[in-house]
Motif scaffolding. Structure first.
Motif, mmCIF file in Angstrom:
data_model
loop_
_atom_site.group_PDB
_atom_site.id
_atom_site.type_symbol
_atom_site.label_atom_id
_atom_site.label_comp_id
_atom_site.label_asym_id
_atom_site.label_seq_id
_atom_site.Cartn_x
_atom_site.Cartn_y
_atom_site.Cartn_z
ATOM 1 N N VAL A 1 92.194 50.535 7.408
ATOM 2 C CA VAL A 1 91.904 51.851 7.164
ATOM 3 C C VAL A 1 90.693 52.320 7.949
ATOM 4 O O VAL A 1 90.029 51.465 8.387
ATOM 5 C CB VAL A 1 91.845 52.097 5.430
ATOM 6 N N ARG A 2 90.433 53.767 7.907
ATOM 7 C CA ARG A 2 89.423 54.327 8.564
ATOM 8 C C ARG A 2 88.329 54.114 7.717
ATOM 9 O O ARG A 2 88.417 54.201 6.407
ATOM 10 C CB ARG A 2 89.742 55.783 9.054
ATOM 11 N N ALA A 3 86.945 53.805 8.263
ATOM 12 C CA ALA A 3 85.819 53.307 7.530
ATOM 13 C C ALA A 3 85.348 54.941 6.531
ATOM 14 O O ALA A 3 84.914 54.725 5.506
ATOM 15 C CB ALA A 3 84.847 53.270 8.339
ATOM 16 N N GLU B 1 91.723 56.068 1.263
ATOM 17 C CA GLU B 1 92.894 55.455 2.221
ATOM 18 C C GLU B 1 93.540 54.573 1.532
ATOM 19 O O GLU B 1 94.813 54.194 1.914
ATOM 20 C CB GLU B 1 92.603 55.592 3.603
ATOM 21 N N GLU C 1 85.771 64.626 7.233
ATOM 22 C CA GLU C 1 86.048 63.452 6.631
ATOM 23 C C GLU C 1 86.055 63.644 5.133
ATOM 24 O O GLU C 1 87.002 63.040 4.396
ATOM 25 C CB GLU C 1 84.841 62.671 6.644
ATOM 26 N N SER D 1 94.269 62.254 1.832
ATOM 27 C CA SER D 1 94.916 60.871 1.486
ATOM 28 C C SER D 1 95.370 60.517 0.319
ATOM 29 O O SER D 1 96.607 60.099 -0.051
ATOM 30 C CB SER D 1 93.933 59.714 1.890
#
Length: 233
Positions: free
Chosen positions: A11-13, A19, A219, A226
């Motif tokens: 997953v993205r940080a 996520e 973000e 998500s």
């Protein structure tokens, strides 16, 4: 690539918790991990998702609280998908199949644009007090009143842009987002994360950094997206 490999990829940080919840929910709801079956072992799953075991445990706890999985101890323990999955609350009106992505796309454009524009303006002392005051209220409110305080902060960001049309448009999309959010559970780790993101957004606006404000807001709204995709799609 198998469905499991596709879902259990890193997953993205920026929104690791949100996520991770989305990926686990997709795996459960799509039957990649079927009713009564066990999720991959915690260490393996954390490595595959590229998240810490603390983040993974928070995500699993959130899904357990929502009724999707249960954790069992012992030699044959682990995290298992419940035999009967919860039925999401029926929406107040039938949702168009494309309505979710339409709302999320519109929200992304309006919210990131508002944050960027607010940071580019020369804010008055009253504007600054308005932002810091609504931020403080959102960060300290009870979970029962969180949605309202959260909405008020986002509207405050639009208000300090000086654009009445933008504020009105953002208010409209926020109503649509809140109707969707009312269909999913409130997850405390997400609220804590959201508050930290709120602070980053407001800090960037007050510092007069449009790029940072836009990035922080992007973000933030993607984290909410998500969760909505995970629970509702």
């Amino acid at each position: 690539m198998s469905a499991g490999e596709a879902l259990f990829r890193p997953v993205r940080a920026g929104n690791a918790f949100e996520e991770t919840v989305e990926r686990l929910l997709q795996a459960v709801r799509l039957g990649v991990v079927g009713a009564g079956e066990r999720l991959p072992a915690e260490r393996e799953l954390a490595e595959r998702l590229g998240v810490s075991r603390v983040t993974l445990r928070e995500a699993i706890r959130a899904l357990a609280d929502a009724g999707y999985v249960e954790s069992r101890r012992g030699r044959y323990g682990g995290t298992f998908v419940n035999e009967v999955l919860p039925v999401p609350p029926s929406p107040t009106r039938e949702r168009d199949p494309g309505a979710l992505e339409d709302t999320l796309a519109l929200r992304h454009v309006l919210e990131t644009g508002a944050a960027e524009l607010a940071a580019a303006r020369s804010l008055s002392p009253a504007d600054r007090r308005h932002l810091t005051g609504t931020l403080a209220e959102a960060c300290t409110t009870s979970i029962d009143d969180y949605r309202r305080r959260d909405s008020r902060l986002h509207l405050a960001i639009a208000e300090v842009t000086g654009s009445a049309s933008l504020t009105s448009a953002l208010a409209d999309v926020r109503m649509r987002v809140n109707q969707l959010l009312d269909e999913i559970p409130l997850l405390e780790p997400n609220l804590e994360h959201s508050n930290a993101q709120h602070e980053a957004i407001v800090d960037a606006i007050l510092a007069g950094d449009p790029a940072a404000a836009r990035g922080a807001m992007a973000e933030h709204v993607e984290g909410t997206a998500s969760l909505l995709r995970g629970f509702l799609e």
